[in-house]
Scaffold this motif. Structure first.
Motif, mmCIF file in Angstrom:
data_model
loop_
_atom_site.group_PDB
_atom_site.id
_atom_site.type_symbol
_atom_site.label_atom_id
_atom_site.label_comp_id
_atom_site.label_asym_id
_atom_site.label_seq_id
_atom_site.Cartn_x
_atom_site.Cartn_y
_atom_site.Cartn_z
ATOM 1 N N UNK A 39 0.504 -1.304 0.088
ATOM 2 C CA UNK A 39 -0.388 -0.121 -0.117
ATOM 3 C C UNK A 39 1.137 1.106 0.046
ATOM 4 N N UNK A 40 1.943 1.811 0.487
ATOM 5 C CA UNK A 40 2.826 2.393 1.010
ATOM 6 C C UNK A 40 3.610 2.803 -0.776
ATOM 7 N N UNK A 41 4.202 1.501 -1.211
ATOM 8 C CA UNK A 41 4.395 2.402 -2.755
ATOM 9 C C UNK A 41 3.914 1.738 -3.691
ATOM 10 N N UNK A 42 2.751 1.853 -3.606
ATOM 11 C CA UNK A 42 1.167 2.722 -4.167
ATOM 12 C C UNK A 42 1.590 3.514 -3.836
ATOM 13 N N UNK A 43 0.988 4.198 -3.069
ATOM 14 C CA UNK A 43 0.821 5.922 -2.831
ATOM 15 C C UNK A 43 1.509 6.167 -2.919
ATOM 16 N N UNK A 44 3.327 5.809 -2.437
ATOM 17 C CA UNK A 44 4.313 6.651 -3.046
ATOM 18 C C UNK A 44 4.412 6.804 -4.546
ATOM 19 N N UNK A 45 3.491 6.036 -5.260
ATOM 20 C CA UNK A 45 3.616 6.086 -7.099
ATOM 21 C C UNK A 45 2.605 6.691 -7.604
ATOM 22 N N UNK A 46 2.064 6.454 -6.647
ATOM 23 C CA UNK A 46 0.613 7.485 -7.083
ATOM 24 C C UNK A 46 0.958 9.134 -6.780
ATOM 25 N N UNK A 47 1.732 9.292 -5.916
ATOM 26 C CA UNK A 47 2.416 10.300 -5.309
ATOM 27 C C UNK A 47 2.991 10.628 -6.663
ATOM 28 N N UNK A 48 4.072 9.895 -7.014
ATOM 29 C CA UNK A 48 4.883 10.637 -7.786
ATOM 30 C C UNK A 48 4.265 11.610 -9.125
ATOM 31 N N UNK A 49 2.774 10.216 -9.764
ATOM 32 C CA UNK A 49 2.638 10.607 -10.660
ATOM 33 C C UNK A 49 1.467 11.843 -10.732
ATOM 34 N N UNK A 50 1.275 12.250 -9.594
ATOM 35 C CA UNK A 50 0.450 14.090 -8.675
ATOM 36 C C UNK A 50 1.309 14.635 -9.334
ATOM 37 N N UNK A 51 2.948 14.508 -9.349
ATOM 38 C CA UNK A 51 3.640 15.631 -8.717
ATOM 39 C C UNK A 51 3.589 15.757 -10.106
#
Length: 134
Positions: A39-51
């Protein structure tokens, strides 16, 4: 489809004067998300894509005003929501699959979010078992 079938069976049983008994477990979804590496890795990937999307939006929005800017903003909001769903889907589906496995193994027919239980009692809480398996 499965929910509709379950509801239909329940309605038929109640209409026929029968009683329906189901064993109900609860699960604390927040506890499953906390400390979950997937979950943490997915959230990090999502944050990077959002940025990256925000940066792209800023570049494309330069000099736009009014309707053009509003249309671009709507486009990027849709892109951001879709990207987040895509990034988080696999991790969320994994959590749901483990919940289903544990529930079946422990003999529960239904699992509800612990915070969603407004009245009554559940037969058990499977949070710890699910978290250990994840």
């Amino acid at each position: 489809m499965k929910k509709m079938l379950t509801a239909a069976v329940l309605a038929a049983a109640l209409a026929a004067g029968g009683t329906v008994s189901a064993s109900v477990a609860t699960v604390d979804m927040r506890a499953l998300f906390e400390g979950n590496d997937g979950w943490r890795a997915a959230a990090q990937t999502a944050a990077q894509r959002r940025a990256a999307l925000e940066k792209e939006f800023d570049q494309r929005a330069e000099g736009l005003t009014g309707r053009e800017l509003a249309a671009l903003l709507d486009e990027y909001r849709r892109k951001a929501r879709a990207a987040e769903r895509d990034d988080m889907a696999a991790a969320y589906d994994r959590i749901l699959a483990v919940i289903a496995e544990v529930a079946q193994e422990e003999g529960y027919d239904t699992v509800v979010r612990a915070r969603a239980l407004l009245y009554g009692e559940a037969d058990g809480d499977i949070t710890a078992a699910v978290k250990a398996r994840l």
